[in-house]
Design an enzyme around this catalytic site. Structure first.
Site, mmCIF file in Angstrom:
data_model
loop_
_atom_site.group_PDB
_atom_site.id
_atom_site.type_symbol
_atom_site.label_atom_id
_atom_site.label_comp_id
_atom_site.label_asym_id
_atom_site.label_seq_id
_atom_site.Cartn_x
_atom_site.Cartn_y
_atom_site.Cartn_z
ATOM 1 C CB SER A 72 -33.867 3.020 -7.319
ATOM 2 O OG SER A 72 -33.312 2.308 -8.409
ATOM 3 C CG HIS A 132 -34.406 -0.395 -4.534
ATOM 4 N ND1 HIS A 132 -35.207 -1.333 -3.922
ATOM 5 C CD2 HIS A 132 -34.617 -0.540 -5.876
ATOM 6 C CE1 HIS A 132 -35.877 -2.016 -4.835
ATOM 7 N NE2 HIS A 132 -35.533 -1.555 -6.037
ATOM 8 C CG ASP A 179 -33.633 -1.557 -9.181
ATOM 9 O OD1 ASP A 179 -34.557 -2.258 -8.742
ATOM 10 O OD2 ASP A 179 -33.568 -0.319 -9.024
ATOM 11 C CG MET A 234 -32.709 -4.869 -14.171
ATOM 12 S SD MET A 234 -33.098 -3.429 -15.164
ATOM 13 C CE MET A 234 -33.973 -2.442 -13.952
ATOM 14 C CG HIS A 240 -36.174 -5.272 -7.215
ATOM 15 N ND1 HIS A 240 -36.782 -4.213 -7.853
ATOM 16 C CD2 HIS A 240 -36.895 -6.378 -7.548
ATOM 17 C CE1 HIS A 240 -37.820 -4.663 -8.550
ATOM 18 N NE2 HIS A 240 -37.901 -5.974 -8.390
ATOM 19 C CG MET A 272 -36.448 -6.794 -11.529
ATOM 20 S SD MET A 272 -36.333 -5.041 -11.889
ATOM 21 C CE MET A 272 -34.970 -4.614 -10.819
ATOM 22 C CG MET A 302 -42.187 -4.624 -9.799
ATOM 23 S SD MET A 302 -40.817 -3.514 -9.398
ATOM 24 C CE MET A 302 -40.889 -2.266 -10.690
ATOM 25 N N GLY A 356 -37.756 -2.861 -15.367
ATOM 26 C CA GLY A 356 -36.755 -2.821 -16.428
ATOM 27 C C GLY A 356 -36.068 -1.467 -16.551
ATOM 28 C CG PHE A 357 -36.376 0.560 -18.935
ATOM 29 C CD1 PHE A 357 -35.132 0.618 -19.555
ATOM 30 C CD2 PHE A 357 -37.298 -0.396 -19.357
ATOM 31 C CE1 PHE A 357 -34.816 -0.251 -20.590
ATOM 32 C CE2 PHE A 357 -36.991 -1.272 -20.394
ATOM 33 C CZ PHE A 357 -35.750 -1.203 -21.018
ATOM 34 N N GLY A 358 -35.797 2.835 -15.044
ATOM 35 C CA GLY A 358 -36.152 3.916 -14.141
ATOM 36 C C GLY A 358 -36.922 4.982 -14.910
ATOM 37 N N GLY A 359 -37.507 5.903 -14.181
ATOM 38 C CA GLY A 359 -38.122 7.081 -14.801
ATOM 39 C C GLY A 359 -39.434 6.832 -15.525
ATOM 40 C CG ASP A 390 -39.050 -0.503 -7.370
ATOM 41 O OD1 ASP A 390 -38.739 0.621 -7.783
ATOM 42 O OD2 ASP A 390 -38.348 -1.522 -7.534
ATOM 43 N N GLY A 391 -41.386 2.171 -8.426
ATOM 44 C CA GLY A 391 -41.667 2.591 -9.798
ATOM 45 C C GLY A 391 -42.569 3.806 -9.863
ATOM 46 N N GLY A 392 -42.015 4.897 -10.370
ATOM 47 C CA GLY A 392 -42.826 6.105 -10.554
ATOM 48 C C GLY A 392 -43.264 6.784 -9.271
ATOM 49 N N GLY A 430 -36.120 6.399 -7.644
ATOM 50 C CA GLY A 430 -34.891 6.582 -8.419
ATOM 51 C C GLY A 430 -34.839 7.974 -9.003
HETATM 52 C C1 DX5 Z 1 -37.467 -0.664 -12.183
HETATM 53 C C2 DX5 Z 1 -36.712 -0.729 -10.888
HETATM 54 C C3 DX5 Z 1 -36.889 0.451 -10.039
HETATM 55 C C4 DX5 Z 1 -36.494 1.749 -10.687
HETATM 56 C C5 DX5 Z 1 -37.338 2.819 -10.067
HETATM 57 O O1 DX5 Z 1 -37.409 -1.877 -12.824
HETATM 58 O O2 DX5 Z 1 -37.089 -1.859 -10.127
HETATM 59 O O3 DX5 Z 1 -36.272 0.300 -8.769
HETATM 60 O O4 DX5 Z 1 -35.141 2.069 -10.522
HETATM 61 O O5 DX5 Z 1 -37.061 3.997 -10.698
HETATM 62 P P1 DX5 Z 1 -38.047 5.243 -10.653
HETATM 63 O O6 DX5 Z 1 -38.236 5.630 -9.226
HETATM 64 O O7 DX5 Z 1 -37.305 6.270 -11.449
HETATM 65 O O8 DX5 Z 1 -39.346 4.800 -11.299
HETATM 66 ZN ZN ZN Z 2 -36.374 -1.972 -7.936
#
Ligand code: DX5
Ligand code: ZN
Length: 216
Positions: A8, A33, A35, A37, A66, A68, A137, A142-145, A175-177, A197
């Protein structure tokens, strides 16, 4: 098919995006990937067409976009023109999802549908046969990490059963964590595509981390 890895770019270094794109080009990453938003569907704003066109220009791999955003149907054509090979919309953002899936396919892209953590797999029953990819999801978007939501694993197993039962060709993307501690379990549950990500861009060596996720 062995699983794919889709880093990502939300966690990439936007001060030197070209460098990170080249790193991914020279890695075992399968897709990029991306994202998008809008600050309405999710409480964050990322980037739009100029950045995606720039990534597409330099990338040697398919763009996995992706969305959002609310009312994604308004923009699917522009995203495909900007370079999206896989275009994923959220179930929760579409009033006429069947029409939107057909439209994405008619533009020559693969059509993905994403579910937020609160949306059950049953919602996909009437579109699973026409969907190319389902993006689960595993955090609130909304956010990475963010931290992986454990219930996502059960959802993936449920989705895998639905896909088999309906003889659907849909790929499962998570996708996510996603990290080194949960990736194996996710693949065993039926995941085809791992998005990551922070696990990739937050690591000391991007290429090695991708390879580690590929080998898991
Ligand atoms: C969150 C995004 C993800 C995000 C994943 O809304 O859709 O793609 O970047 O990031 P990580 O892998 O850090 O959770
Ligand atoms: Zn994503």
């Amino acid at each position: 098919m062995s699983h794919l890895v889709s880093p990502s770019l939300l966690s990439a270094n936007f001060g030197n995006l070209e460098k990170d794109i080249n790193t991914l080009n020279n890695s075992k990453a399968d897709w990029f990937h991306i994202d998008v938003m809008d600050g309405v569907f999710v409480p964050n704003i990322s980037f739009g067409f100029p950045i995606i066109k720039f990534i597409n220009h330099l990338s040697k791999k398919p763009l996995d976009v992706h969305l959002m955003i609310v009312q994604p149907e308004k923009y699917v054509e522009r995203f495909v023109k900007a370079g999206a090979e896989i275009l994923t919309v959220h179930y929760e953002a579409c009033n006429h999802l069947d029409r939107t899936i057909h439209e994405i396919k008619s533009l020559g892209a693969k059509a993905g549908v994403s579910l937020n953590p609160h949306s059950p797999i049953n919602l996909l029953e009437d579109i699973i046969e026409i969907t190319d990819l389902v993006l689960i999801m595993s955090v609130n978007p909304g956010f990475g990490g963010q931290k992986f939501i454990p219930n996502s694993l059960k959802k993936i197993e449920h989705l895998k059963n639905l896909i088999i039962k309906r003889n659907s060709k849909a790929l499962i993307e998570v996708d996510g964590g996603v990290d080194f501690s949960n990736a194996r379990q996710l693949i065993d549950a039926g995941v085809d595509v791992l998005v990551a990500g922070n696990t990739i861009f937050g690591s000391v060596n991007i290429v090695d981390s991708i390879e580690k996720l590929k080998k898991i």
